[in-house]
Write an enzyme that holds these catalytic residues in place. Structure first.
Site, mmCIF file in Angstrom:
data_model
loop_
_atom_site.group_PDB
_atom_site.id
_atom_site.type_symbol
_atom_site.label_atom_id
_atom_site.label_comp_id
_atom_site.label_asym_id
_atom_site.label_seq_id
_atom_site.Cartn_x
_atom_site.Cartn_y
_atom_site.Cartn_z
ATOM 1 N N PRO A 1 -52.528 93.568 -1.193
ATOM 2 C CA PRO A 1 -53.040 94.716 -0.471
ATOM 3 C C PRO A 1 -52.969 94.321 0.985
ATOM 4 C CG PRO A 1 -54.709 93.525 -1.327
ATOM 5 C CD PRO A 1 -53.543 92.976 -2.135
ATOM 6 N N HIS B 1 -57.180 85.005 1.602
ATOM 7 C CA HIS B 1 -56.900 86.229 2.729
ATOM 8 C C HIS B 1 -55.629 85.570 3.587
ATOM 9 C CE1 HIS B 1 -58.752 90.013 3.701
ATOM 10 N NE2 HIS B 1 -57.595 89.963 4.582
HETATM 11 C C1 LIG Z 1 -51.630 92.066 8.057
HETATM 12 C C2 LIG Z 1 -52.475 91.539 6.940
HETATM 13 C C3 LIG Z 1 -53.418 92.675 6.607
HETATM 14 C C4 LIG Z 1 -54.177 92.458 5.335
HETATM 15 N N1 LIG Z 1 -54.914 93.407 4.774
HETATM 16 C C5 LIG Z 1 -55.802 93.126 3.699
HETATM 17 C C6 LIG Z 1 -56.474 94.179 3.098
HETATM 18 O O1 LIG Z 1 -56.577 95.271 3.851
HETATM 19 N N2 LIG Z 1 -57.249 94.047 2.044
HETATM 20 C C7 LIG Z 1 -57.181 92.757 1.391
HETATM 21 O O2 LIG Z 1 -57.811 92.499 0.400
HETATM 22 N N3 LIG Z 1 -56.300 91.692 1.741
HETATM 23 C C8 LIG Z 1 -55.628 92.062 3.009
HETATM 24 N N4 LIG Z 1 -54.755 91.146 3.492
HETATM 25 C C9 LIG Z 1 -54.792 89.651 2.701
HETATM 26 C C10 LIG Z 1 -53.750 89.724 1.741
HETATM 27 O O3 LIG Z 1 -53.890 90.733 0.595
HETATM 28 C C11 LIG Z 1 -53.167 88.477 1.043
HETATM 29 O O4 LIG Z 1 -54.269 87.830 0.649
HETATM 30 C C12 LIG Z 1 -52.587 87.599 2.078
HETATM 31 O O5 LIG Z 1 -51.563 88.210 2.889
HETATM 32 C C13 LIG Z 1 -51.861 86.503 1.486
HETATM 33 O O6 LIG Z 1 -51.360 85.424 2.357
HETATM 34 P P1 LIG Z 1 -49.864 85.292 2.698
HETATM 35 O O7 LIG Z 1 -49.353 86.660 3.346
HETATM 36 O O8 LIG Z 1 -49.751 84.349 3.953
HETATM 37 O O9 LIG Z 1 -48.953 84.813 1.679
HETATM 38 C C14 LIG Z 1 -53.989 91.081 4.711
HETATM 39 C C15 LIG Z 1 -53.107 90.300 5.033
HETATM 40 C C16 LIG Z 1 -52.411 90.406 6.149
HETATM 41 C C17 LIG Z 1 -51.384 89.284 6.661
#
Ligand SMILES: Cc1cc2nc3c(=O)[nH]c(=O)nc-3n(C[C@H](O)[C@H](O)[C@H](O)COP(=O)(O)O)c2cc1C
Length: 446
Positions: free
Chosen positions: A101, A334
């Site tokens: 997400p 996250h």
């Molecule tokens: C721009 C951005 C927005 C995100 N928004 C959410 C969100 O709305 N809800 C959530 O549970 N995690 C959110 N995340 C975390 C992602 O779900 C995930 O845990 C994370 O991107 C994993 O790390 P990686 O992209 O470096 O592999 C977000 C991450 C990014 C980069």
């Protein structure tokens, strides 16, 4: 579903196009992918997506944690037919990938979550729809046209809003509710702070709220309260200075952004009170820092869908989650955006998996934070993950080529995993066990 040569066919298609002078629009290497996306994204957009908390040590640790593991290939196994499929909550998935997400996808592309849905559908990958999406969940679900999705919930301080979001998620076909636990507060993110940029304050990424009947009621109540308070104010004497300062170009930009992102016509929104009231209401109700384990059973009363807790990094929290009756564990930090100098998510994975399995539970353990290539997926699966979430890479694909870019990123990961399995003697995900790995030697000093 066994794939006979998916990886090879993707590889052949890329080389075939290369023979005609075409290079992939979406690079297959993750660093190049990020660098190319940066060129087409706004400064604010890239900072928001790429940025992490504090020194960004957690984000670096997430990626480098994979370097501590090495794959030990096995030979003379017939791998002509390979199956990358997994089963989660009783449904088969063609690959062990999920779209993690991600909020505020409008920062990457105008089609935002709609484009991600189309890309995920194309690759038969389940999308986890964010509570901070730029598009209402019902519209995303329509674009998905029945290909699976889960809903990620941020547990608001407003109980009625939580109930409404969960009911909407059920009604539009979500197959699970993922509750993200690590965002009671927004992490300290220098890239955004130094630009003074919070997308939500500009009305971006709050589409699940502005499309929600409970939230709309709260906004109407706020507008009515403000109007009543204004009516009670004494009138300004002629010649005295206006109560509000003159608007700056930046303030006008913010007003425009709020008006564009609010439902309805931008022209009408520019003079309406609701867009600003919606932002203020959102900032008030977004999270519930007082949330504890005792609250989790209340969610069980709201839904019969499987409940997954996202952000688990400690084995004791995993045990606790099982004790309160959740159906799945999601190991994640996250992407390093919340806690600076946190344990790398991959380093937390084996302990959490052991806690879950030692408790006699077969609950799925989902993993994200640092997945950049097919070998990363392989390592996470070998360490006990049931499936992995693809985060930033799909956003970079989105920025570069919309729905096609998302599909290409997912396709490449699937292809790379498939080839990695073929080359290491694994014919199914069940073959990807911890004895396929060994810990890398520490580098020799000097
Ligand atoms: C721009 C951005 C927005 C995100 N928004 C959410 C969100 O709305 N809800 C959530 O549970 N995690 C959110 N995340 C975390 C992602 O779900 C995930 O845990 C994370 O991107 C994993 O790390 P990686 O992209 O470096 O592999 C977000 C991450 C990014 C980069």
């Amino acid at each position: 579903m066994p794939s006979v040569g998916f990886g090879r066919s993707v590889q052949s298609a890329i080389y075939g196009a290369g023979a005609f002078g075409h290079r992939p629009r979406v690079p297959t290497d993750s660093s190049t992918l990020e660098a190319e996306a940066r060129k087409v994204m706004s400064r604010r957009g890239f900072a928001y997506v790429a940025g992490s908390a504090g020194s960004e040590a957690t984000a670096r640790a997430n990626v480098s944690a994979f370097d501590r593991w090495q794959v030990v290939p096995r030979m003379l196994v017939d791998t002509t037919s390979r199956d990358t499929g997994v089963e989660i909550f009783g449904r088969g998935h063609e690959s062990p990938l999920l779209v993690a997400p991600i909020g505020v996808l409008s920062m990457a592309h105008d089609e935002a979550d709609r484009a991600v849905a189309a890309g995920a559908r194309d690759q038969h990958v389940t999308q986890i729809i964010s509570t901070q999406a730029s598009v209402p969940m019902e519209e995303i679900a329509r674009t998905l046209r029945g290909s699976g999705h889960w809903y990620q919930l941020y547990w608001s301080s407003d109980d009625d809003l939580v109930a409404s979001l969960v009911a909407r998620a059920e009604a539009c076909g979500s197959e699970a509710i993922v509750v993200t636990l690590d965002t009671a507060y927004l992490g300290w993110r220098p890239r955004d702070l130094d630009l003074g940029h919070l997308p939500f304050a500009r009305g971006e990424g709050i589409a699940q709220y502005t499309s929600d009947p409970v939230f709309q009621r709260r906004v109407a109540e706020r507008v009515a309260r403000e109007a009543a308070a204004q009516g009670a104010e004494p009138e300004r004497a002629a010649g005295s200075p206006p109560a509000r300062p003159r608007p700056t170009p930046a303030a006008i930009g913010t007003l425009l952004s709020m008006s564009r992102n609010h439902p309805g016509r931008t022209r009408d929104n520019l003079i309406a009170k609701e867009p600003r009231a919606a932002v203020e209401t959102f900032l008030e109700v977004f999270s519930r820092p007082s949330l504890t384990w005792a609250d989790v059973p209340r969610l069980r009363e709201l839904t019969s869908l499987p409940i997954v807790l996202k952000g688990i990094l400690h084995p004791d929290d995993a045990r606790r989650a099982l004790d309160v009756g959740v159906d799945g564990i999601y190991v994640s930090n996250h992407g390093g955006r919340q806690v600076d100098r946190s344990v790398a998510a991959l380093d937390a994975l084996p302990g959490v998996v052991a806690a879950v399995r030692d408790a006699g539970s077969s609950a799925p353990v989902i993993f994200d934070s640092g997945i950049r290539c097919g070998a990363d997926v392989f390592v996470a699966l070998a360490l006990g993950a049931t499936a992995v979430g693809v985060g930033r890479p799909h956003v970079y694909g989105l920025a570069l080529a919309g729905a096609d870019g998302v599909a290409e990123v997912l396709r490449n990961l699937r292809a790379e995993l498939d080839l990695q399995m073929g080359l290491t003697g694994a014919t199914s995900v069940a073959d990807i066990t911890s004895d396929r790995l060994r810990e890398a030697f520490a580098p020799t000093p000097g």
